[in-house]
Scaffold this active site. Sequence first.
Site, PDB file in Angstrom:
ATOM      1  N   ASN A 351       0.836  -1.195   0.000  1.00  0.00           N
ATOM      2  CA  ASN A 351       0.000   0.000   0.000  1.00  0.00           C
ATOM      3  C   ASN A 351       0.878   1.256   0.000  1.00  0.00           C
ATOM      4  O   ASN A 351       0.949   1.986   0.981  1.00  0.00           O
ATOM      5  CB  ASN A 351      -0.928  -0.021   1.219  1.00  0.00           C
ATOM      6  CG  ASN A 351      -2.060   0.965   1.096  1.00  0.00           C
ATOM      7  OD1 ASN A 351      -2.040   2.036   1.680  1.00  0.00           O
ATOM      8  ND2 ASN A 351      -3.057   0.616   0.300  1.00  0.00           N
ATOM      9  N   ARG A 396      -1.139   4.877   1.039  1.00  0.00           N
ATOM     10  CA  ARG A 396      -2.142   5.137   0.005  1.00  0.00           C
ATOM     11  C   ARG A 396      -3.525   5.239   0.614  1.00  0.00           C
ATOM     12  O   ARG A 396      -4.311   6.119   0.250  1.00  0.00           O
ATOM     13  CB  ARG A 396      -2.121   4.047  -1.072  1.00  0.00           C
ATOM     14  CG  ARG A 396      -3.037   4.385  -2.264  1.00  0.00           C
ATOM     15  CD  ARG A 396      -3.031   3.303  -3.338  1.00  0.00           C
ATOM     16  NE  ARG A 396      -3.688   3.754  -4.543  1.00  0.00           N
ATOM     17  CZ  ARG A 396      -4.984   3.668  -4.792  1.00  0.00           C
ATOM     18  NH1 ARG A 396      -5.796   3.178  -3.867  1.00  0.00           N
ATOM     19  NH2 ARG A 396      -5.500   4.090  -5.929  1.00  0.00           N
ATOM     20  N   CYS A 397      -3.854   4.348   1.536  1.00  0.00           N
ATOM     21  CA  CYS A 397      -5.168   4.390   2.177  1.00  0.00           C
ATOM     22  C   CYS A 397      -5.398   5.721   2.886  1.00  0.00           C
ATOM     23  O   CYS A 397      -6.533   6.205   2.937  1.00  0.00           O
ATOM     24  CB  CYS A 397      -5.293   3.261   3.206  1.00  0.00           C
ATOM     25  SG  CYS A 397      -5.463   1.612   2.509  1.00  0.00           S
ATOM     26  N   MET A 398      -4.339   6.308   3.436  1.00  0.00           N
ATOM     27  CA  MET A 398      -4.481   7.512   4.244  1.00  0.00           C
ATOM     28  C   MET A 398      -4.477   8.796   3.421  1.00  0.00           C
ATOM     29  O   MET A 398      -4.426   9.887   3.983  1.00  0.00           O
ATOM     30  CB  MET A 398      -3.355   7.581   5.281  1.00  0.00           C
ATOM     31  CG  MET A 398      -3.389   6.475   6.317  1.00  0.00           C
ATOM     32  SD  MET A 398      -2.195   6.731   7.646  1.00  0.00           S
ATOM     33  CE  MET A 398      -0.638   6.660   6.750  1.00  0.00           C
TER      34      MET A 398
END
Length: 408
Positions: A351, A396-398
């Site tokens: 990620n 990436r999620c954040m």
Amino acid sequence: MVNSPFGADSEVGRLRSVLLHRPGPELQRLTPRNNDRLLFDGIPWVARAQEEHDAFAAALRERDVEVLYLTELLTETLALPAARAAVTDTTLTGTSGRDLGDPVRAYLRSMFEAASPEELTYLLTAGVRNDEARAGLASGTLVTSLLADETFLVAPLPNLLFTRDSSVWLRDRVAITSLAMPARRRETQLTELIYHFHPRFAGTGRIHGHHLEHVEGGDVLLLAPGVIAVGVGERTTPAGAERLARQVFAAGLATTVLAVPIAQERATMHLDTICTMVDVDKVVMYPNIADSLTAYAVTAREPGSTVIDVAAPEPFLVAAAKAMQIDTLHRIDTGLDPVTAEREQWDDGNNTLALAPRLAVAYERNEGTNARLEEEGIEVVRIAGSELGSGRGGPRCMSCPISRDDPA
């Protein structure tokens, strides 16, 4: 690429502006009783999570990325009476407010209306417990009498940390997603409120919406201009991927959508938990499933049409290279042995957040993956994530990129 100050058409174009959410009081609402339901694997140390997130934001700013914070935008949005009225209605009616009862709903409405924009941001994100509401009611209600003190009448939103999921920019439009898990559904309502009312986004075109079939931003990869991969698994449904494909074709935002089936498991909740781009022709990928990952190429029957054609499945890397019109989409494996790969995939080794071609942010703890990236010519910006990762999400999620340069 785009004719507005906002927009993204790739995963790796130079990142110019990004939306983050700094961990706040909503994380302090997590307990051993509710953390599973709120999708956290543990109880994070909030102060340390904030330190880690501040370092993440600082690393972005050091590389000339503008950092916008979701709660700051939300507070500015809630200064507008129409926005306040809209969010009050969506929070206290329908599915969100189904179990409140009329007296409690009326009390919460008065609480929201009396709150300052800053106070209302807190109530919407950190939630309202039963004992907090009961203390302000002039007389008791059956709802507040029978519910436990710690029961939330308005649930906290600890997953706001993962801004990638609730919206994704596709060229100069923003797709408001539809989150699948009940604990997260109000997040997209807040995101849509910001994009609809905040002056900074005036005139921005929007597609999809929180009321439609489930699509989450972590499942959407912009492989190349006009080529979008959509993971279909635990969070994004086949109907959601199909709806999104029809919308982007009708709007001229893409020529090919690759529907990528992934296992419906916690470890692979989104496509970006197993694959992210680090260069225009390179992905970091979980090797334990790389050879079995497939894709269905979806195209419009003719330009601008919502009539689609679905090709037979092909290996993901093959289908992606064809759609991107390149010879090979190169794969960089997470770890060199199956055990290391599994450990680092669980710790969000795949990620990564690309800041530019061959420049990516990654958690420092995934030493094997980071070494592999550097061997392949990728500069790795390492950040700490021991507490941030307790919700199962990486750089990436954040982050929700709002503006990127053309990758060329």
